[in-house]
Design a protein around this motif. Sequence first.
Motif, PDB file in Angstrom:
ATOM      1  N   CYS B 246       0.649  -1.223   0.003  1.00 21.12           N
ATOM      2  CA  CYS B 246       0.077   0.200  -0.003  1.00 21.12           C
ATOM      3  C   CYS B 246       0.719   1.251  -0.074  1.00 21.12           C
ATOM      4  CB  CYS B 246      -0.988  -0.040   1.265  1.00 21.12           C
ATOM      5  SG  CYS B 246      -2.066   1.303   1.265  1.00 21.12           S
ATOM      6  N   GLU B 247       1.110   1.659   1.148  1.00 20.82           N
ATOM      7  CA  GLU B 247       2.019   2.659   1.015  1.00 20.82           C
ATOM      8  C   GLU B 247       3.578   2.324   0.395  1.00 20.82           C
ATOM      9  OE1 GLU B 247       2.588   4.850   5.001  1.00 20.82           O
ATOM     10  OE2 GLU B 247       4.947   5.412   4.606  1.00 20.82           O
ATOM     11  N   GLN B 248       4.082   3.159  -0.314  1.00 21.07           N
ATOM     12  CA  GLN B 248       5.282   2.859  -1.077  1.00 21.07           C
ATOM     13  C   GLN B 248       6.595   3.025  -0.200  1.00 21.07           C
ATOM     14  OE1 GLN B 248       4.965   0.454  -4.091  1.00 21.07           O
ATOM     15  NE2 GLN B 248       3.159   0.233  -2.740  1.00 21.07           N
ATOM     16  N   PRO B 249       7.515   2.210  -0.081  1.00 18.52           N
ATOM     17  CA  PRO B 249       8.933   2.784   0.233  1.00 18.52           C
ATOM     18  C   PRO B 249       9.614   3.718  -0.602  1.00 18.52           C
ATOM     19  CG  PRO B 249       9.119   0.411  -0.602  1.00 18.52           C
ATOM     20  CD  PRO B 249       7.665   0.904  -0.828  1.00 18.52           C
ATOM     21  N   PRO B 250      10.626   4.543  -0.269  1.00 14.36           N
ATOM     22  CA  PRO B 250      11.273   5.420  -1.018  1.00 14.36           C
ATOM     23  C   PRO B 250      11.995   4.856  -2.023  1.00 14.36           C
ATOM     24  CG  PRO B 250      11.689   5.778   1.344  1.00 14.36           C
ATOM     25  CD  PRO B 250      10.972   4.837   1.306  1.00 14.36           C
ATOM     26  N   LEU B 251      12.206   5.218  -3.110  1.00 18.54           N
ATOM     27  CA  LEU B 251      12.919   4.363  -4.303  1.00 18.54           C
ATOM     28  C   LEU B 251      14.417   4.241  -3.769  1.00 18.54           C
ATOM     29  CD1 LEU B 251      12.350   3.527  -6.995  1.00 18.54           C
ATOM     30  CD2 LEU B 251      13.157   5.764  -7.828  1.00 18.54           C
ATOM     31  N   ASP B 252      14.903   5.233  -2.929  1.00 15.73           N
ATOM     32  CA  ASP B 252      16.357   5.021  -2.492  1.00 15.73           C
ATOM     33  C   ASP B 252      16.580   3.917  -1.817  1.00 15.73           C
ATOM     34  OD1 ASP B 252      17.455   7.121  -3.883  1.00 15.73           O
ATOM     35  OD2 ASP B 252      17.178   8.523  -2.334  1.00 15.73           O
ATOM     36  N   LEU B 253      15.526   3.616  -1.006  1.00 14.61           N
ATOM     37  CA  LEU B 253      15.563   2.151  -0.067  1.00 14.61           C
ATOM     38  C   LEU B 253      15.417   1.005  -1.000  1.00 14.61           C
ATOM     39  CD1 LEU B 253      15.376   0.968   2.544  1.00 14.61           C
ATOM     40  CD2 LEU B 253      12.758   1.162   2.928  1.00 14.61           C
ATOM     41  N   ILE B 254      14.561   1.105  -1.730  1.00 15.30           N
ATOM     42  CA  ILE B 254      14.667  -0.038  -2.976  1.00 15.30           C
ATOM     43  C   ILE B 254      16.041  -0.368  -3.380  1.00 15.30           C
ATOM     44  CG2 ILE B 254      13.544  -1.189  -4.873  1.00 15.30           C
ATOM     45  CD1 ILE B 254      11.140   0.302  -4.484  1.00 15.30           C
ATOM     46  N   LYS B 255      16.769   0.696  -3.953  1.00 15.94           N
ATOM     47  CA  LYS B 255      17.950   0.666  -4.575  1.00 15.94           C
ATOM     48  C   LYS B 255      19.048   0.003  -3.492  1.00 15.94           C
ATOM     49  CE  LYS B 255      17.225   4.355  -7.721  1.00 15.94           C
ATOM     50  NZ  LYS B 255      17.302   5.674  -8.186  1.00 15.94           N
ATOM     51  N   LEU B 256      18.842   0.723  -2.332  1.00 10.72           N
ATOM     52  CA  LEU B 256      19.803   0.539  -1.302  1.00 10.72           C
ATOM     53  C   LEU B 256      19.734  -1.144  -1.029  1.00 10.72           C
ATOM     54  CD1 LEU B 256      20.131   2.235   2.136  1.00 10.72           C
ATOM     55  CD2 LEU B 256      19.509  -0.172   2.137  1.00 10.72           C
ATOM     56  N   VAL B 257      18.546  -1.724  -0.931  1.00 13.47           N
ATOM     57  CA  VAL B 257      18.732  -2.959  -0.767  1.00 13.47           C
ATOM     58  C   VAL B 257      19.325  -3.959  -1.641  1.00 13.47           C
ATOM     59  CG1 VAL B 257      16.953  -5.011  -0.354  1.00 13.47           C
ATOM     60  CG2 VAL B 257      16.366  -2.703   0.865  1.00 13.47           C
ATOM     61  N   GLU B 258      19.024  -3.378  -2.868  1.00  8.34           N
ATOM     62  CA  GLU B 258      19.663  -4.119  -4.144  1.00  8.34           C
ATOM     63  C   GLU B 258      21.396  -3.840  -3.999  1.00  8.34           C
ATOM     64  OE1 GLU B 258      17.334  -2.515  -7.581  1.00  8.34           O
ATOM     65  OE2 GLU B 258      17.181  -4.468  -7.925  1.00  8.34           O
ATOM     66  N   ASP B 259      21.494  -2.808  -3.674  1.00 10.58           N
ATOM     67  CA  ASP B 259      23.091  -2.680  -3.712  1.00 10.58           C
ATOM     68  C   ASP B 259      23.848  -3.099  -2.339  1.00 10.58           C
ATOM     69  OD1 ASP B 259      22.759  -1.025  -5.820  1.00 10.58           O
ATOM     70  OD2 ASP B 259      22.679   1.028  -4.791  1.00 10.58           O
ATOM     71  N   ALA B 260      23.009  -3.284  -1.390  1.00  5.70           N
ATOM     72  CA  ALA B 260      23.412  -4.161  -0.275  1.00  5.70           C
ATOM     73  C   ALA B 260      23.523  -5.490  -0.315  1.00  5.70           C
ATOM     74  CB  ALA B 260      22.759  -3.888   1.172  1.00  5.70           C
ATOM     75  N   GLY B 261      23.263  -6.239  -1.677  1.00  4.65           N
ATOM     76  CA  GLY B 261      23.677  -7.682  -2.050  1.00  4.65           C
ATOM     77  C   GLY B 261      22.325  -8.407  -2.268  1.00  4.65           C
ATOM     78  N   CYS B 262      21.192  -7.875  -2.452  1.00  6.23           N
ATOM     79  CA  CYS B 262      19.853  -8.672  -2.716  1.00  6.23           C
ATOM     80  C   CYS B 262      19.336  -8.433  -4.129  1.00  6.23           C
ATOM     81  CB  CYS B 262      18.803  -8.159  -1.721  1.00  6.23           C
ATOM     82  SG  CYS B 262      19.053  -8.106   0.040  1.00  6.23           S
ATOM     83  N   TYR B 263      19.094  -9.421  -4.600  1.00  8.92           N
ATOM     84  CA  TYR B 263      18.452  -9.443  -6.012  1.00  8.92           C
ATOM     85  C   TYR B 263      16.810  -9.755  -5.486  1.00  8.92           C
ATOM     86  CZ  TYR B 263      22.019 -10.959  -9.300  1.00  8.92           C
ATOM     87  OH  TYR B 263      22.907 -10.911 -10.155  1.00  8.92           O
TER      88      TYR B 263
END
Lengths: 422, 385
Positions: B246-263
């Motif tokens: 519903c509420e969407q996370p900040p885009l930077d958070l999604i990018k961060l999770v990917e950069d931190a080693g997650c597909y």
Amino acid sequence: MPEVKQTEYRGSIHQRQKDLMLKWYERLNEAAETGTPPTASLMISGNCVELLEAFGAVPIYPEVNALQLAIRHQSLEPILAAEEIGYAPDNCAYVKADIGCYLKGITPTGGKLPKPDLVLCNFVGCNTYVKWFEHTAVLTGSKLYVLDVPFLCEDEPSQAAIDYVVRQLKEVVTLLESITGKKFDYDRFTEAVRCSAEVEELWSQIKHLARRTPSPFDAYFDAITLMGPLYVYRATPEGVEFFRAALEEMWQKVASGQGVYDQEKFRLVVEGPPPYPYFRTFRDMFAKWKACAVASTYSTVGGLWEFGARHDPDHPFESVAMHMLSQNVTNRNYLQRYEQIKRYIEEWNADGLIIHFVKSCRLFSAGQGDMRDYVTKTLGVPTLYIESDLEDPRYFAEAQTRNRIDAFFETLEHSKLTAKAV
Amino acid sequence: MLCLERTFDKSQDQIADLSFARVGEWKDRHPGAKVIGYFPVYAPVEIIHAAGMLPVGLSGGGDRLDIQHADARFGSFICSIIKTTLEMGLREHLKMFDGILFSSICDSARNLCFVMKRNFPDLYTDFLHLPHNPSSTASVDFLASEYRRLIQELERIGGHEVTEAGLKNAIALYNHNRQLIRHLYALRAQKPHVLRAWESYVLVRAGNLMPVEEHNVLLEESLQELTQRPGKPRDSIRVVVEGAFCEQPPLDLIKLVEDAGCYLVDDDFVIGRSWFTEDVPVNGDAVHALAESYVNRAVYSSVRHDFRAPRWEGLAEKVKRSRADAVLFLIAKFCEPAYFDYVLFKQKLEKIGVPHLLLEFEEKQFTFDRVRTEVETFVESLVFD
Ligand code: SF4
Ligand code: SF4
């Protein structure tokens, strides 16, 4: 500043309600020990307890259990137990207390609570209800049925909504037949609906007595005391008898001019559930000012009958459906609640509104700032907004709450005096 | 030819634009036509489309809106999207809209619907009761009647008759849209090094703001381009995101999770855009088909209750299908449905031995240091396990 004054309900009804509630817990204990009578978990708001009555089944009300625990200052331990298994600080603490009790084997009276034969979720406005009963069903392994009640977005429910609820009620009948092994007793059902209608009439008359000055009872705190039997015994002859006696007692008070206080100074409408863990403390904060609630929205969670709606034994299924759809505060929309408050203020002749924001409960609380805006700006009625919780003792800031209440009444007193002087 | 990078950047700008310029352009091109917004999670967009209107999916104010008025109306312990949505109204960001739909997802959103109604009397504000008892045969009939009520309202506002042919056309268009999104997700699960989660997210969410016909073209072209796109596999664990419906996370958070080693191999971001597991049937009565699909063909979600098929089984199935190593719960602060489900999801995952991490977010969040450390620690614990 006036002295702190403790209040007691001065009448015999209080003791009678205690006896009735104990008797209910005894029946649940018996069910736990022997497997009979059959039981079903049910939500308070807009429920279909009349169907259970038709099968001689006893309702288990987790909300009543939760509030009993909180009043007895026993809610924190189960809340923490639930948080330990992953419930969030922001989940409704009623649910956490109930689940925690199950995990720890705690019950409000120390007796046993049965495993429900059916977890019957009457989804009536509160989305948390669905989650709660789903979790209960997972924990207990009991069968779950979610009776989906369309939210009331217009003045009256549509025929499609009524048909939808009636069809589900009939599914519940089939389910109860298979669970209890008994055939549905239509006469018993009609009789239960008739009892409900009578109790509603009596309860409504009691509520209308609060229009008088002084009001013979506090329509928030004392109404809550009466709500136990209202929920557990609504559809039974015991309920009818209890509310007859209650009405009689109230009339006697009216006849002798007896109010809640020796002199009623303020008349209030209260919105939102109470802080059960500090129920007495909270009540005393109003008693100090001889402020009497003449109406409350919380006391219409189980049913909103003071404006005329009743169950109808001539149309039992339809009237149960109507009750679930439109005659309880939780399934009515927010603006209908504003209207309800407006009527209370005008017709019950109140001086102000108290909004108790309850952290656990978005159903009640989400948007109460807008409600305050409406009541103060559109209606021009003084409003006090305070925050705590109905079950979790960690959110009650006693000194701060007291100060705000005192400040509110000081201002109200002042404006009453000024108004008189003019 | 479409340049993927530019498409993603453009989509990113569009979803952050609180003036809804793109919607305004549509209105300019269609004088007199109406725009109906819908609060998450799901709305029967086909019906709005068939009424000659533009359905627009709302997703809150993101991180670009200061709350000046809404806090006083909604107070503490209420999620941010409720407040930013009201704030958008109070600050005239919703001028472009002729109506807003809400549905039975949670108590806060439901109350917001009626607060909006009082504060914006000129706006058509409606509430759809989406059923919570799919096991009852009465559910489909009720929902169909709810949809017919909506049709009447939209016809009244827009003066455009909703026809069976129009509905079927809309269903076909949205079926295609959902198929394309499913392809996009399948591709991402298969080659997460080729398409990043934030890229697919902005691409899908941009569809909230444009006509489905245009979104279909955009998705087709992007999918086409993606087949050629090179990508270097990263050293990442495969993760399913749950809880951000519903509420969407900040885009930077999604990018961060990917950069931190997650597909991020699957997620429930803007899940309303891919609400059905298969096509809505186009033969037979269209309204009935939409209602029946909601009851029998919808994805599992924390805001849709179906006790025939528990949601935790749905999550377990998703983990298996996407060959994920772990689940990341991304839950909006004060989001009660997500937090309740977390408990049962967690129990299920523990039973089947799937590691999980819980992160709380707010749409308006600017510091992520703690989150970064948590994700990195989590990833390390799995990699070196
Ligand atoms: S959210 Fe409110 S109405 Fe619902 S169970 Fe909790 S206290 Fe009761
Ligand atoms: S984020 Fe959660 S609590 Fe907030 S409106 Fe959406 S579903 Fe409701």
